[in-house]
Design an enzyme around this catalytic site. Structure first.
Site, PDB file in Angstrom:
ATOM      1  N   ASP A  89      -4.370 107.914 106.834  1.00 36.37           N
ATOM      2  CA  ASP A  89      -4.707 107.497 108.203  1.00 36.37           C
ATOM      3  C   ASP A  89      -4.714 108.674 109.170  1.00 36.37           C
ATOM      4  O   ASP A  89      -4.247 109.781 108.845  1.00 36.37           O
ATOM      5  CB  ASP A  89      -3.734 106.405 108.684  1.00 36.37           C
ATOM      6  CG  ASP A  89      -2.279 106.724 108.396  1.00 36.37           C
ATOM      7  OD1 ASP A  89      -1.972 107.891 108.096  1.00 36.37           O
ATOM      8  OD2 ASP A  89      -1.453 105.811 108.478  1.00 36.37           O
ATOM      9  N   ASN A 109       7.578  97.145 110.408  1.00 42.45           N
ATOM     10  CA  ASN A 109       6.991  95.800 110.379  1.00 42.45           C
ATOM     11  C   ASN A 109       6.251  95.529 109.068  1.00 42.45           C
ATOM     12  O   ASN A 109       5.508  94.561 108.966  1.00 42.45           O
ATOM     13  CB  ASN A 109       6.075  95.580 111.591  1.00 42.45           C
ATOM     14  CG  ASN A 109       4.915  96.567 111.624  1.00 42.45           C
ATOM     15  OD1 ASN A 109       4.707  97.321 110.674  1.00 42.45           O
ATOM     16  ND2 ASN A 109       4.156  96.555 112.703  1.00 42.45           N
ATOM     17  N   HIS A 169       4.068  97.650 107.669  1.00 39.50           N
ATOM     18  CA  HIS A 169       2.739  98.256 107.535  1.00 39.50           C
ATOM     19  C   HIS A 169       2.731  99.366 106.498  1.00 39.50           C
ATOM     20  O   HIS A 169       3.737 100.027 106.255  1.00 39.50           O
ATOM     21  CB  HIS A 169       2.160  98.706 108.892  1.00 39.50           C
ATOM     22  CG  HIS A 169       2.752  99.923 109.513  1.00 39.50           C
ATOM     23  ND1 HIS A 169       3.092  99.988 110.848  1.00 39.50           N
ATOM     24  CD2 HIS A 169       3.018 101.146 109.019  1.00 39.50           C
ATOM     25  CE1 HIS A 169       3.539 101.194 111.134  1.00 39.50           C
ATOM     26  NE2 HIS A 169       3.505 101.907 110.037  1.00 39.50           N
ATOM     27  N   GLU A 173      -1.579  96.988 109.913  1.00 43.15           N
ATOM     28  CA  GLU A 173      -0.566  96.227 110.640  1.00 43.15           C
ATOM     29  C   GLU A 173      -0.559  94.768 110.174  1.00 43.15           C
ATOM     30  O   GLU A 173      -1.584  94.242 109.719  1.00 43.15           O
ATOM     31  CB  GLU A 173      -0.881  96.271 112.134  1.00 43.15           C
ATOM     32  CG  GLU A 173      -0.839  97.665 112.744  1.00 43.15           C
ATOM     33  CD  GLU A 173       0.576  98.125 113.082  1.00 43.15           C
ATOM     34  OE1 GLU A 173       1.511  97.833 112.303  1.00 43.15           O
ATOM     35  OE2 GLU A 173       0.737  98.791 114.115  1.00 43.15           O
TER      36      GLU A 173
HETATM   37  C1  GLP Z   1       3.442 105.720 110.443  1.00 41.59           C
HETATM   38  C2  GLP Z   1       2.430 106.014 109.341  1.00 41.59           C
HETATM   39  C3  GLP Z   1       2.821 105.372 108.046  1.00 41.59           C
HETATM   40  C4  GLP Z   1       4.279 105.632 107.753  1.00 41.59           C
HETATM   41  C5  GLP Z   1       5.117 104.992 108.819  1.00 41.59           C
HETATM   42  C6  GLP Z   1       6.616 105.137 108.597  1.00 41.59           C
HETATM   43  O1  GLP Z   1       3.152 104.577 111.151  1.00 41.59           O
HETATM   44  N1  GLP Z   1       1.100 105.632 109.663  1.00 41.59           N
HETATM   45  O2  GLP Z   1       1.984 105.871 107.002  1.00 41.59           O
HETATM   46  O3  GLP Z   1       4.618 105.117 106.489  1.00 41.59           O
HETATM   47  O4  GLP Z   1       4.786 105.630 110.044  1.00 41.59           O
HETATM   48  O5  GLP Z   1       7.039 106.380 109.024  1.00 41.59           O
HETATM   49  P1  GLP Z   1       8.490 106.972 108.838  1.00 41.59           P
HETATM   50  O6  GLP Z   1       8.532 107.515 107.464  1.00 41.59           O
HETATM   51  O7  GLP Z   1       8.577 108.052 109.887  1.00 41.59           O
HETATM   52  O8  GLP Z   1       9.452 105.856 109.087  1.00 41.59           O
END
Ligand code: GLP
Length: 241
Positions: A67, A135, A137, A142
């Site tokens: 992404d 959440n 995702h 989402e």
């Molecule tokens: C972002 C990214 C995800 C990632 C998520 C969790 O929203 N788009 O790909 O998995 O954050 O991030 P973290 O590892 O900082 O909790």
């Protein structure tokens, strides 16, 4: 689904990095699906260490990131392009042209999404690294009544913007939209590694791995994939036992 729990973050990082570098040793032309967020940073550090210590070359490797934010230039230090360059790409011998992220700056983002899926169909991902949002995702897919199969533009949920605000100067700077690979594209990977850490993710880990398969927890769709390896630290896994 194979679930492995680690006592320390370092062990989790080493396991994931070893898995990925072993694949690259066996298959120098491997296609890697990569993720951002705070969780993979230690994994990328460890990959760089193995690259240096054991001379594992990434020259023939191709990567696809999950992404990217809409509206951030790659030079913006909050863009995922910048993140990937600083945490991994600039530290190994990968060829820049073989690294791909969705282009959140494209004039025609829809056309860009179609092109991204076309490239993914031509170069299927061998191993996809994933993190998990609070959440549920994955990438930026989402929770919703419907999920998109292919790469698409998403409006980020308020909770996701708040969770990611820690990386930005202020909440106002957090983009409202992102481009993400769809759940369908993610599930096409041969193997998926889901890495999760922290007590704040324990409930969503339980919901995603043991709850019903539902679009309101996008990660629960991973239960339908034949080769998912879940790597958890003690805190993230504590509600599974
Ligand atoms: C972002 C990214 C995800 C990632 C998520 C969790 O929203 N788009 O790909 O998995 O954050 O991030 P973290 O590892 O900082 O909790």
């Amino acid at each position: 689904m194979e679930i492995i729990q680690f006592d320390t973050q370092q062990e989790l990082d080493s396991y994931a990095a070893r898995y990925i570098t072993n694949l690259v040793k066996e298959k120098p032309q491997a296609v890697l699906g990569l993720a951002t967020g705070s969780t993979p940073i230690g994994i990328y550090d460890k990959i760089v260490q193995i690259h240096n210590d054991e001379r594992v070359s990434f020259k023939q490797v191709t990567t696809y990131n999950l992404d990217e934010y809409v509206g951030l230039q790659p030079q913006n230090d909050q863009s995922y392009a910048y993140y990937m360059n600083s945490h991994l790409f600039s530290r190994i011998d990968i060829v820049a042209e073989q690294t791909h992220l969705p282009n959140g700056m494209a004039d025609d983002v829809e056309a860009e999404c179609i092109q991204y899926d076309k490239m993914l169909a031509e170069q299927p991902v061998d191993v996809q690294l994933l993190g998990l949002g609070h959440n549920g995702h994955i990438g930026f897919n989402e929770p919703d009544q419907n999920l998109s199969g292919g790469t698409h533009v998403v409006k980020l949920k308020q909770e996701t913007r708040e969770a990611n605000a820690r990386f930005f100067d202020s909440m106002n700077d957090v983009p409202e939209y992102a481009v993400t690979m769809g759940v369908g594209s993610i599930l096409k990977a041969n193997t998926i590694i889901l890495a999760v850490r922290g007590a704040d993710k324990a409930q969503i880990v339980k919901d995603a791995l043991t709850g019903p398969i539902t679009t309101s927890v996008p990660a629960s769709l991973l239960q339908t994939h034949p080769r998912v390896i879940v790597l958890l630290d003690r805190e993230a896994g504590r509600m599974l036992n």
